[in-house]
Scaffold this motif. Structure first.
Motif, PDB file in Angstrom:
ATOM      1  N   LEU A   1       0.814  -1.219   0.000  1.00  0.00           N
ATOM      2  CA  LEU A   1       0.000   0.000   0.000  1.00  0.00           C
ATOM      3  C   LEU A   1       0.846   1.268   0.000  1.00  0.00           C
ATOM      4  O   LEU A   1       0.398   2.314  -0.479  1.00  0.00           O
ATOM      5  CB  LEU A   1      -0.939   0.005   1.208  1.00  0.00           C
ATOM      6  N   LYS A   2       2.068   1.173   0.499  1.00  0.00           N
ATOM      7  CA  LYS A   2       2.958   2.335   0.476  1.00  0.00           C
ATOM      8  C   LYS A   2       3.417   2.684  -0.942  1.00  0.00           C
ATOM      9  O   LYS A   2       3.964   3.764  -1.164  1.00  0.00           O
ATOM     10  CB  LYS A   2       4.169   2.088   1.371  1.00  0.00           C
ATOM     11  N   THR A   3       3.178   1.791  -1.900  1.00  0.00           N
ATOM     12  CA  THR A   3       3.624   2.018  -3.276  1.00  0.00           C
ATOM     13  C   THR A   3       2.502   2.466  -4.203  1.00  0.00           C
ATOM     14  O   THR A   3       2.751   2.696  -5.389  1.00  0.00           O
ATOM     15  CB  THR A   3       4.262   0.750  -3.854  1.00  0.00           C
TER      16      THR A   3
ATOM     17  N   SER B   1      -1.156   4.904  -5.031  1.00  0.00           N
ATOM     18  CA  SER B   1      -1.710   6.236  -4.768  1.00  0.00           C
ATOM     19  C   SER B   1      -3.170   6.145  -4.338  1.00  0.00           C
ATOM     20  O   SER B   1      -3.863   5.149  -4.599  1.00  0.00           O
ATOM     21  CB  SER B   1      -1.608   7.102  -6.026  1.00  0.00           C
ATOM     22  N   THR B   2      -3.646   7.206  -3.697  1.00  0.00           N
ATOM     23  CA  THR B   2      -5.056   7.233  -3.317  1.00  0.00           C
ATOM     24  C   THR B   2      -5.988   7.256  -4.538  1.00  0.00           C
ATOM     25  O   THR B   2      -7.057   6.646  -4.486  1.00  0.00           O
ATOM     26  CB  THR B   2      -5.366   8.423  -2.378  1.00  0.00           C
ATOM     27  N   PRO B   3      -5.635   7.923  -5.660  1.00  0.00           N
ATOM     28  CA  PRO B   3      -6.507   7.813  -6.827  1.00  0.00           C
ATOM     29  C   PRO B   3      -6.646   6.379  -7.341  1.00  0.00           C
ATOM     30  O   PRO B   3      -7.736   5.950  -7.733  1.00  0.00           O
ATOM     31  CB  PRO B   3      -5.822   8.717  -7.863  1.00  0.00           C
ATOM     32  N   THR B   4      -5.539   5.634  -7.344  1.00  0.00           N
ATOM     33  CA  THR B   4      -5.603   4.231  -7.766  1.00  0.00           C
ATOM     34  C   THR B   4      -6.487   3.436  -6.816  1.00  0.00           C
ATOM     35  O   THR B   4      -7.321   2.624  -7.233  1.00  0.00           O
ATOM     36  CB  THR B   4      -4.197   3.624  -7.826  1.00  0.00           C
ATOM     37  N   LEU B   5      -6.333   3.673  -5.512  1.00  0.00           N
ATOM     38  CA  LEU B   5      -7.175   3.004  -4.527  1.00  0.00           C
ATOM     39  C   LEU B   5      -8.650   3.362  -4.730  1.00  0.00           C
ATOM     40  O   LEU B   5      -9.524   2.494  -4.614  1.00  0.00           O
ATOM     41  CB  LEU B   5      -6.742   3.398  -3.118  1.00  0.00           C
ATOM     42  N   ALA B   6      -8.926   4.621  -5.016  1.00  0.00           N
ATOM     43  CA  ALA B   6     -10.311   5.054  -5.210  1.00  0.00           C
ATOM     44  C   ALA B   6     -10.952   4.316  -6.378  1.00  0.00           C
ATOM     45  O   ALA B   6     -12.110   3.877  -6.297  1.00  0.00           O
ATOM     46  CB  ALA B   6     -10.364   6.562  -5.430  1.00  0.00           C
ATOM     47  N   THR B   7     -10.210   4.165  -7.478  1.00  0.00           N
ATOM     48  CA  THR B   7     -10.742   3.449  -8.642  1.00  0.00           C
ATOM     49  C   THR B   7     -10.954   1.981  -8.327  1.00  0.00           C
ATOM     50  O   THR B   7     -11.980   1.388  -8.691  1.00  0.00           O
ATOM     51  CB  THR B   7      -9.789   3.599  -9.836  1.00  0.00           C
ATOM     52  N   CYS B   8     -10.001   1.373  -7.638  1.00  0.00           N
ATOM     53  CA  CYS B   8     -10.118  -0.039  -7.263  1.00  0.00           C
ATOM     54  C   CYS B   8     -11.340  -0.267  -6.382  1.00  0.00           C
ATOM     55  O   CYS B   8     -12.124  -1.199  -6.608  1.00  0.00           O
ATOM     56  CB  CYS B   8      -8.845  -0.485  -6.561  1.00  0.00           C
ATOM     57  N   LEU B   9     -11.541   0.587  -5.386  1.00  0.00           N
ATOM     58  CA  LEU B   9     -12.683   0.437  -4.488  1.00  0.00           C
ATOM     59  C   LEU B   9     -13.996   0.711  -5.213  1.00  0.00           C
ATOM     60  O   LEU B   9     -15.014   0.054  -4.942  1.00  0.00           O
ATOM     61  CB  LEU B   9     -12.523   1.370  -3.286  1.00  0.00           C
ATOM     62  N   TYR B  10     -13.986   1.647  -6.151  1.00  0.00           N
ATOM     63  CA  TYR B  10     -15.191   1.929  -6.943  1.00  0.00           C
ATOM     64  C   TYR B  10     -15.607   0.698  -7.738  1.00  0.00           C
ATOM     65  O   TYR B  10     -16.798   0.372  -7.825  1.00  0.00           O
ATOM     66  CB  TYR B  10     -14.931   3.107  -7.878  1.00  0.00           C
ATOM     67  N   LYS B  11     -14.630   0.000  -8.308  1.00  0.00           N
ATOM     68  CA  LYS B  11     -14.931  -1.227  -9.049  1.00  0.00           C
ATOM     69  C   LYS B  11     -15.586  -2.269  -8.161  1.00  0.00           C
ATOM     70  O   LYS B  11     -16.340  -3.119  -8.634  1.00  0.00           O
ATOM     71  CB  LYS B  11     -13.644  -1.804  -9.646  1.00  0.00           C
ATOM     72  N   LYS B  12     -15.297  -2.225  -6.863  1.00  0.00           N
ATOM     73  CA  LYS B  12     -15.871  -3.176  -5.917  1.00  0.00           C
ATOM     74  C   LYS B  12     -17.168  -2.667  -5.292  1.00  0.00           C
ATOM     75  O   LYS B  12     -17.736  -3.317  -4.405  1.00  0.00           O
ATOM     76  CB  LYS B  12     -14.849  -3.483  -4.817  1.00  0.00           C
ATOM     77  N   GLY B  13     -17.630  -1.498  -5.748  1.00  0.00           N
ATOM     78  CA  GLY B  13     -18.891  -0.956  -5.258  1.00  0.00           C
ATOM     79  C   GLY B  13     -18.784   0.027  -4.116  1.00  0.00           C
ATOM     80  O   GLY B  13     -19.805   0.479  -3.595  1.00  0.00           O
ATOM     81  N   PHE B  14     -17.558   0.381  -3.714  1.00  0.00           N
ATOM     82  CA  PHE B  14     -17.358   1.330  -2.620  1.00  0.00           C
ATOM     83  C   PHE B  14     -17.117   2.723  -3.202  1.00  0.00           C
ATOM     84  O   PHE B  14     -16.055   2.979  -3.763  1.00  0.00           O
ATOM     85  CB  PHE B  14     -16.177   0.901  -1.749  1.00  0.00           C
ATOM     86  N   LYS B  15     -18.083   3.615  -3.030  1.00  0.00           N
ATOM     87  CA  LYS B  15     -18.036   4.920  -3.689  1.00  0.00           C
ATOM     88  C   LYS B  15     -17.726   6.077  -2.752  1.00  0.00           C
ATOM     89  O   LYS B  15     -17.526   7.209  -3.208  1.00  0.00           O
ATOM     90  CB  LYS B  15     -19.378   5.198  -4.382  1.00  0.00           C
TER      91      LYS B  15
ATOM     92  N   THR C   1      -1.137  -0.021 -10.576  1.00  0.00           N
ATOM     93  CA  THR C   1      -0.078   0.992 -10.587  1.00  0.00           C
ATOM     94  C   THR C   1       0.948   0.689 -11.662  1.00  0.00           C
ATOM     95  O   THR C   1       1.426   1.587 -12.372  1.00  0.00           O
ATOM     96  CB  THR C   1       0.592   1.075  -9.209  1.00  0.00           C
ATOM     97  N   LEU C   2       1.297  -0.580 -11.803  1.00  0.00           N
ATOM     98  CA  LEU C   2       2.254  -0.984 -12.830  1.00  0.00           C
ATOM     99  C   LEU C   2       1.728  -0.639 -14.218  1.00  0.00           C
ATOM    100  O   LEU C   2       2.451  -0.077 -15.053  1.00  0.00           O
ATOM    101  CB  LEU C   2       2.533  -2.481 -12.714  1.00  0.00           C
TER     102      LEU C   2
ATOM    103  N   VAL D   1       1.261   3.141 -19.033  1.00  0.00           N
ATOM    104  CA  VAL D   1       0.461   4.096 -19.801  1.00  0.00           C
ATOM    105  C   VAL D   1       1.108   5.475 -19.803  1.00  0.00           C
ATOM    106  O   VAL D   1       1.213   6.135 -20.852  1.00  0.00           O
ATOM    107  CB  VAL D   1      -0.970   4.159 -19.242  1.00  0.00           C
ATOM    108  N   LEU D   2       1.548   5.943 -18.651  1.00  0.00           N
ATOM    109  CA  LEU D   2       2.187   7.259 -18.571  1.00  0.00           C
ATOM    110  C   LEU D   2       3.411   7.344 -19.465  1.00  0.00           C
ATOM    111  O   LEU D   2       3.637   8.364 -20.139  1.00  0.00           O
ATOM    112  CB  LEU D   2       2.581   7.549 -17.118  1.00  0.00           C
ATOM    113  N   GLU D   3       4.191   6.277 -19.470  1.00  0.00           N
ATOM    114  CA  GLU D   3       5.388   6.258 -20.308  1.00  0.00           C
ATOM    115  C   GLU D   3       5.020   6.357 -21.777  1.00  0.00           C
ATOM    116  O   GLU D   3       5.644   7.110 -22.543  1.00  0.00           O
ATOM    117  CB  GLU D   3       6.176   4.979 -20.038  1.00  0.00           C
ATOM    118  N   LYS D   4       3.990   5.623 -22.199  1.00  0.00           N
ATOM    119  CA  LYS D   4       3.584   5.630 -23.608  1.00  0.00           C
ATOM    120  C   LYS D   4       2.957   6.975 -23.997  1.00  0.00           C
ATOM    121  O   LYS D   4       3.181   7.477 -25.105  1.00  0.00           O
ATOM    122  CB  LYS D   4       2.597   4.487 -23.875  1.00  0.00           C
ATOM    123  N   VAL D   5       2.187   7.567 -23.090  1.00  0.00           N
ATOM    124  CA  VAL D   5       1.600   8.880 -23.376  1.00  0.00           C
ATOM    125  C   VAL D   5       2.702   9.929 -23.509  1.00  0.00           C
ATOM    126  O   VAL D   5       2.660  10.806 -24.385  1.00  0.00           O
ATOM    127  CB  VAL D   5       0.593   9.266 -22.268  1.00  0.00           C
TER     128      VAL D   5
END
Length: 237
Positions: free
Chosen positions: A12-14, A16-30, A199-200, A205-209
């Motif tokens: 979890l130290k690696t 971000s909170t935005p990544t966590l927010a998206t992951c939790l949203y996929k699981k129904g936690f908004k 995150t990986l 994606v960031l590198e390709k963009v």
């Protein structure tokens, strides 16, 4: 209640909170992002720890004179002295920052006891001093008045609200420069695993963009070539 493992804490130290927010949203936690709470100082390491909670109710003048701090059982002081090592003290201040939830002496004590951080939907006094500590602290805004002015510390380690989010003891908090996410304890291991992989892919994606690649078909990876390229990228990295 699931105990936070050292492996999951490290993962979890690696992420971000935005990544966590998206992951939790996929699981129904908004509604897991604590609203109107921000770090006192940007750029500190990611905060990860289990919630240890403190609840404030509105102060009543006959119960909250300055002499109450002489009581060794005062809940605010007890919470600071009993918050477990590696945990985050989470304070329900009813989103009221007109009086402080804590100051630099108590926050420094938490740090010295090995807590992972402190979060409130109210404010801290001595905020400039707290910001300089090598310690994670999140609040709404600075507030000079003592907590007794408007807050009475009442309950320790019970379910609370903080910034419109339900926080149960043992839930896992992750804080970075964007703010604080609350992960329900029973899904923290799977969330950590999924977010490491997310995150990986986001790094790819960031590198390709940055190389000039269009976003359509890349993020989300709706083009088959994207996943092929991603697999090759992972092998190279």
């Amino acid at each position: 209640m699931t105990k936070l493992s050292s492996a999951t804490r490290a993962k979890l130290k690696t992420v971000s909170t935005p990544t966590l927010a998206t992951c939790l949203y996929k699981k129904g936690f908004k509604n897991q992002f604590i609203q109107d709470v921000r770090p006192l100082q940007l750029g500190k390491p990611t905060m990860v720890g289990e919630a240890f909670t403190l609840r404030y109710i509105p102060a009543r003048e006959d119960r909250n004179t300055i002499t109450v701090f002489r009581n060794a059982d005062h809940p605010q002081r007890v919470a600071v002295e009993t918050c477990p090592e590696g945990s985050v003290l989470v304070i329900d201040s009813r989103k009221d920052a007109r009086a402080a939830s804590a100051g630099d002496i108590l926050v420094t004590r938490l740090m010295m006891r090995g807590a992972a951080g402190i979060v409130t939907d109210g404010g801290y006094r001595d905020s400039a001093s707290i910001a300089k500590l090598p310690f994670s602290a999140y609040h709404n805004r600075p507030s000079a008045p003592t907590n007794l002015t408007l807050h009475e510390a009442l309950d320790i380690n019970i379910p609370i609200a903080c910034g419109d989010v339900a926080v149960f003891p043992g839930d896992v908090l992750v804080g970075d420069d964007d703010g604080v996410m609350v992960i329900p304890a029973h899904i923290v291991d799977e969330v950590a695993d999924e977010c490491v992989e997310m995150t990986l892919f986001e790094n790819f994606v960031l590198e390709k963009v940055a190389e000039g690649r269009p976003i359509i078909g890349l993020y989300p990876p709706t083009h088959e070539k994207t996943l092929v390229d991603y697999d090759e990228w992972k092998k190279e990295k």
